[in-house]
Write a protein that holds these residues in place. Sequence first.
Motif, PDB file in Angstrom:
ATOM      1  N   ALA A 177       0.832  -1.208   0.000  1.00  0.00           N
ATOM      2  CA  ALA A 177       0.000   0.000   0.000  1.00  0.00           C
ATOM      3  C   ALA A 177       0.866   1.258   0.000  1.00  0.00           C
ATOM      4  O   ALA A 177       1.996   1.250   0.492  1.00  0.00           O
ATOM      5  CB  ALA A 177      -0.915  -0.008   1.226  1.00  0.00           C
TER       6      ALA A 177
ATOM      7  N   SER B 111      -2.298   6.169   5.849  1.00  0.00           N
ATOM      8  CA  SER B 111      -1.454   5.115   5.288  1.00  0.00           C
ATOM      9  C   SER B 111      -1.892   3.747   5.784  1.00  0.00           C
ATOM     10  O   SER B 111      -1.971   2.783   5.012  1.00  0.00           O
ATOM     11  CB  SER B 111       0.010   5.370   5.667  1.00  0.00           C
TER      12      SER B 111
ATOM     13  N   ALA C 135      -4.948   2.585   4.042  1.00  0.00           N
ATOM     14  CA  ALA C 135      -4.656   2.042   2.713  1.00  0.00           C
ATOM     15  C   ALA C 135      -4.168   0.607   2.817  1.00  0.00           C
ATOM     16  O   ALA C 135      -4.558  -0.257   2.017  1.00  0.00           O
ATOM     17  CB  ALA C 135      -3.612   2.915   2.013  1.00  0.00           C
TER      18      ALA C 135
ATOM     19  N   ASP D 136      -7.160  -1.695   3.412  1.00  0.00           N
ATOM     20  CA  ASP D 136      -7.928  -1.990   2.204  1.00  0.00           C
ATOM     21  C   ASP D 136      -7.172  -2.938   1.286  1.00  0.00           C
ATOM     22  O   ASP D 136      -7.769  -3.829   0.672  1.00  0.00           O
ATOM     23  CB  ASP D 136      -8.262  -0.708   1.451  1.00  0.00           C
ATOM     24  N   HIS D 137      -5.871  -2.754   1.178  1.00  0.00           N
ATOM     25  CA  HIS D 137      -5.074  -3.693   0.370  1.00  0.00           C
ATOM     26  C   HIS D 137      -5.236  -5.114   0.900  1.00  0.00           C
ATOM     27  O   HIS D 137      -5.388  -6.066   0.120  1.00  0.00           O
ATOM     28  CB  HIS D 137      -3.597  -3.290   0.419  1.00  0.00           C
TER      29      HIS D 137
ATOM     30  N   ARG E 234      -8.777   3.903   3.391  1.00  0.00           N
ATOM     31  CA  ARG E 234      -9.345   2.741   2.706  1.00  0.00           C
ATOM     32  C   ARG E 234      -9.906   3.134   1.333  1.00  0.00           C
ATOM     33  O   ARG E 234      -9.697   2.432   0.331  1.00  0.00           O
ATOM     34  CB  ARG E 234     -10.440   2.113   3.566  1.00  0.00           C
TER      35      ARG E 234
ATOM     36  N   SER F  34      -7.069   3.832  -1.133  1.00  0.00           N
ATOM     37  CA  SER F  34      -6.538   2.579  -1.670  1.00  0.00           C
ATOM     38  C   SER F  34      -7.462   2.001  -2.730  1.00  0.00           C
ATOM     39  O   SER F  34      -7.013   1.582  -3.807  1.00  0.00           O
ATOM     40  CB  SER F  34      -6.353   1.561  -0.538  1.00  0.00           C
TER      41      SER F  34
END
Length: 338
Positions: A20, A61, A64, A67-68, A252, A255
């Motif tokens: 991410a 961060s 993200a 979500d990854h 999220r 991402s």
Amino acid sequence: MNDQPDSAVVEMLVELAGRAPSVHNSQPWRWVYSEHGLDLFTDRSRLLGAIDPTERQLVLSCGAALDHLCTAAAAFRWTADVESMPTPGAPDHLARVRLTHDAHPRSHEFDLLAAINRRHSDRRAFGPVPNNRIPARYPRRVDGVHDVRTTFLSAEAKETLATASRLSANVRKYDASYQAEIRWWAGHSFRSGGIPPEALTDRTESSRVRVGREFPEPHRIGRTGTAATDESTVVLLGTASDERVNWLQCGRVMSAFLLAATADGLATCPLTHMTEQAGSRALVESLAPGRGVPQVLIRIGAPMVGSPLAPTPRRAVSSVLSVATGSTARGTRKTLPL
């Protein structure tokens, strides 16, 4: 808890989550796996204190990365049930993920999985978004992430963004702590993070992207580019409030947007410097009044023709994932210190 994934699966998912984007590739997250699930925490040792004193970008961060992980899990038939901020009074405990092996991935989930390894922040000029792309559909992929508002800014708005970018740079110009921090994280790299010089642009190239952050000019780039003017589209992500949970949710959505755009063949680059200072943030907010507190902007467009960017380094899974002592998770192979 018999349907929990074994540690090999969790390690794979955490490795993919580690791809991410994060502020200056700091990767400020850590994960703990136990019989309760997979918990996401901030890693304060990776906090950029001068650049991000409120920890807003740190939490973005981590959102993200979350979500990854959920995206990768879906492709491997795991449904991720996310509980945000699960421990009252523990702001570093951002999420708890419970994985159930009942997902039914469709072809697009596999496209997004491939995008995890292809996505990178491209700071070069972009061509316009092709007419056969529909970026407005990208945010719809995130289910259950509320109060994040997406606004596609007009081409005319980029003049105001350029002003906001200059204002942010001027405020930071004589900030010794900021300048020292950005020179530590950008322009050279180490095995656990940082932005290598090959991922930056020289002064001539960066001048074509008037909304970009000012980074130290790298000593060597070693690639060829184009003299094209940046024709990217800029997307603004805003939240209803400016709290920690809003930052996590916005990360999220960021991402999700980046992966969808990457799967569609577009180049992308998140921009956070224009929301770091009050003056520049107010200018950004004036472009979309009533659309919430501006958190992050994203440039998207057709990738330029030229040498590909070098991959940025990532932390080893063993340095970000711990398996709790006494865990009953099936297939646990090793115990790491918390």
